[in-house]
Design a protein around this motif. Structure first.
Motif, mmCIF file in Angstrom:
data_model
loop_
_atom_site.group_PDB
_atom_site.id
_atom_site.type_symbol
_atom_site.label_atom_id
_atom_site.label_comp_id
_atom_site.label_asym_id
_atom_site.label_seq_id
_atom_site.Cartn_x
_atom_site.Cartn_y
_atom_site.Cartn_z
ATOM 1 N N ALA A 192 55.725 95.197 2.515
ATOM 2 C CA ALA A 192 55.110 93.944 2.058
ATOM 3 C C ALA A 192 55.718 92.761 2.803
ATOM 4 O O ALA A 192 54.998 91.842 3.207
ATOM 5 N N TYR A 193 57.021 92.789 2.995
ATOM 6 C CA TYR A 193 57.698 91.729 3.752
ATOM 7 C C TYR A 193 57.084 91.645 5.156
ATOM 8 O O TYR A 193 56.771 90.559 5.642
ATOM 9 N N GLY A 194 56.881 92.804 5.785
ATOM 10 C CA GLY A 194 56.281 92.826 7.117
ATOM 11 C C GLY A 194 54.869 92.282 7.122
ATOM 12 O O GLY A 194 54.493 91.523 8.020
ATOM 13 N N VAL A 195 54.078 92.644 6.116
ATOM 14 C CA VAL A 195 52.696 92.168 6.026
ATOM 15 C C VAL A 195 52.672 90.648 5.898
ATOM 16 O O VAL A 195 51.905 89.962 6.584
ATOM 17 N N VAL A 196 53.521 90.104 5.037
ATOM 18 C CA VAL A 196 53.565 88.652 4.817
ATOM 19 C C VAL A 196 54.007 87.938 6.088
ATOM 20 O O VAL A 196 53.385 86.952 6.505
ATOM 21 N N ALA A 227 62.874 88.824 -1.566
ATOM 22 C CA ALA A 227 64.122 89.580 -1.658
ATOM 23 C C ALA A 227 63.936 90.948 -2.312
ATOM 24 O O ALA A 227 64.696 91.871 -2.034
ATOM 25 N N ILE A 228 62.930 91.089 -3.164
ATOM 26 C CA ILE A 228 62.738 92.364 -3.871
ATOM 27 C C ILE A 228 61.468 93.091 -3.470
ATOM 28 O O ILE A 228 61.213 94.192 -3.954
ATOM 29 N N LEU A 229 60.684 92.503 -2.597
ATOM 30 C CA LEU A 229 59.442 93.158 -2.185
ATOM 31 C C LEU A 229 59.752 94.376 -1.324
ATOM 32 O O LEU A 229 60.767 94.415 -0.636
ATOM 33 N N PRO A 230 58.848 95.348 -1.351
ATOM 34 C CA PRO A 230 58.996 96.488 -0.436
ATOM 35 C C PRO A 230 59.031 95.978 1.007
ATOM 36 O O PRO A 230 58.388 94.975 1.336
ATOM 37 N N ASP A 231 59.782 96.666 1.857
ATOM 38 C CA ASP A 231 59.889 96.255 3.259
ATOM 39 C C ASP A 231 58.516 96.096 3.907
ATOM 40 O O ASP A 231 58.296 95.176 4.688
ATOM 41 N N ALA A 258 48.865 97.476 -0.713
ATOM 42 C CA ALA A 258 47.427 97.627 -0.478
ATOM 43 C C ALA A 258 46.669 96.397 -0.977
ATOM 44 O O ALA A 258 45.732 95.924 -0.320
ATOM 45 N N CYS A 259 47.076 95.856 -2.133
ATOM 46 C CA CYS A 259 46.451 94.625 -2.655
ATOM 47 C C CYS A 259 46.689 93.459 -1.703
ATOM 48 O O CYS A 259 45.775 92.676 -1.423
ATOM 49 N N LEU A 260 47.894 93.343 -1.205
ATOM 50 C CA LEU A 260 48.243 92.260 -0.286
ATOM 51 C C LEU A 260 47.423 92.363 0.999
ATOM 52 O O LEU A 260 46.844 91.376 1.460
ATOM 53 N N ARG A 261 47.345 93.554 1.561
ATOM 54 C CA ARG A 261 46.540 93.754 2.777
ATOM 55 C C ARG A 261 45.064 93.437 2.516
ATOM 56 O O ARG A 261 44.409 92.786 3.328
ATOM 57 N N HIS A 262 44.554 93.900 1.385
ATOM 58 C CA HIS A 262 43.157 93.659 1.009
ATOM 59 C C HIS A 262 42.893 92.149 0.902
ATOM 60 O O HIS A 262 41.887 91.646 1.411
ATOM 61 N N TYR A 263 43.795 91.449 0.249
ATOM 62 C CA TYR A 263 43.667 89.995 0.098
ATOM 63 C C TYR A 263 43.647 89.312 1.472
ATOM 64 O O TYR A 263 42.780 88.470 1.747
ATOM 65 N N LEU A 264 44.599 89.659 2.324
ATOM 66 C CA LEU A 264 44.697 88.997 3.627
ATOM 67 C C LEU A 264 43.488 89.312 4.506
ATOM 68 O O LEU A 264 43.013 88.442 5.234
ATOM 69 N N GLU A 265 42.981 90.538 4.422
ATOM 70 C CA GLU A 265 41.766 90.876 5.171
ATOM 71 C C GLU A 265 40.588 90.037 4.681
ATOM 72 O O GLU A 265 39.797 89.539 5.485
ATOM 73 N N SER A 266 40.476 89.860 3.369
ATOM 74 C CA SER A 266 39.366 89.052 2.843
ATOM 75 C C SER A 266 39.524 87.588 3.243
ATOM 76 O O SER A 266 38.536 86.918 3.530
ATOM 77 N N GLN A 267 40.751 87.097 3.294
ATOM 78 C CA GLN A 267 40.983 85.720 3.737
ATOM 79 C C GLN A 267 40.603 85.565 5.210
ATOM 80 O O GLN A 267 39.999 84.572 5.593
ATOM 81 N N ASN A 321 52.393 83.157 -2.908
ATOM 82 C CA ASN A 321 53.020 83.461 -4.196
ATOM 83 C C ASN A 321 53.979 84.638 -4.062
ATOM 84 O O ASN A 321 55.050 84.647 -4.671
ATOM 85 N N SER A 322 53.602 85.622 -3.271
ATOM 86 C CA SER A 322 54.440 86.808 -3.088
ATOM 87 C C SER A 322 55.757 86.472 -2.385
ATOM 88 O O SER A 322 56.764 87.147 -2.596
ATOM 89 N N MET A 323 55.744 85.440 -1.563
ATOM 90 C CA MET A 323 56.959 85.064 -0.839
ATOM 91 C C MET A 323 58.099 84.676 -1.776
ATOM 92 O O MET A 323 59.263 84.778 -1.408
#
Length: 184
Positions: free
Chosen positions: A115-119, A109-113, A57-66, A103-105
């Motif tokens: 999150a990998y898809g979002v990135v 290897a350990i991110l939730p699937d 949710a944080c990752l999606r929120h960040y990308l939407e704001s970007q 940074n998340s990239m």
């Protein structure tokens, strides 16, 4: 009937994001997230399934704001948008350095699937937007190939921001890179 929650989802995301940004997904503890957001574990787990869900949710929120910043969609499309994206895309705000997504990239290897898809979806979108701007300049080289190079360069810039290298150094590097790009 349960108590109404005493926090907004957006506020929690804004406060949790710097914890993930600084420590990464693996090293961000629930205690740090509780302290940063001011919401206890049960409140967080009422709103988010688990730490993975909060991170995504944080990752999606960040990308939407970007995306709302519109750095690559301003008319007219062209090199100016690419340069602004390189100079102003990575953040330099307190402990928030670089780009949360880049940074998340480092932890793919350990991110939730999810999150990998979002990135990966976001990288594809950014590469497409870069290619549209580059195509507007009618380069001799394929715009998609140049866009790949720009996105790789951007990733490197973001990582350098984590090293706290000077902004002036980045600006000089970007100016040199843009000079080279315009010749392609």
């Amino acid at each position: 009937m349960g108590r109404p929650r005493g926090f907004s989802r957006e506020e929690v995301l804004e406060k949790a994001m710097p914890v993930f940004w600084k420590h990464g997904f693996a090293d961000a503890s629930l205690q740090e997230l509780e302290r940063a957001t001011g919401v206890n574990k049960s409140g967080l787990y009422t709103e988010f399934r688990d730490k993975e869900d909060l991170f995504v949710a944080c990752l999606r929120h960040y990308l939407e704001s970007q995306g709302k910043r519109g750095l690559l969609t301003k008319e007219p499309l062209g090199w100016r948008n690419v340069e602004i994206f390189l100079k102003h895309g990575p953040l330099n705000k307190g402990e928030q350095q670089g780009c949360f997504s880049i940074n998340s990239m480092r932890e793919l290897a350990i991110l939730p699937d999810e999150a990998y898809g979002v990135v990966t979806e976001n990288r594809a979108l950014v590469q497409h937007l870069l290619a549209m701007n580059i195509e507007a300049e009618k380069p001799r080289m394929a715009p998609s190939a140049i866009a790949e190079m720009v996105l790789s360069y951007f990733s490197g810039l973001c990582i350098e921001r984590n090293l706290k290298s000077g902004k002036a150094t980045s600006a000089r590097k970007i100016d040199n890179f843009m000079t080279a790009l315009r010749k392609l």
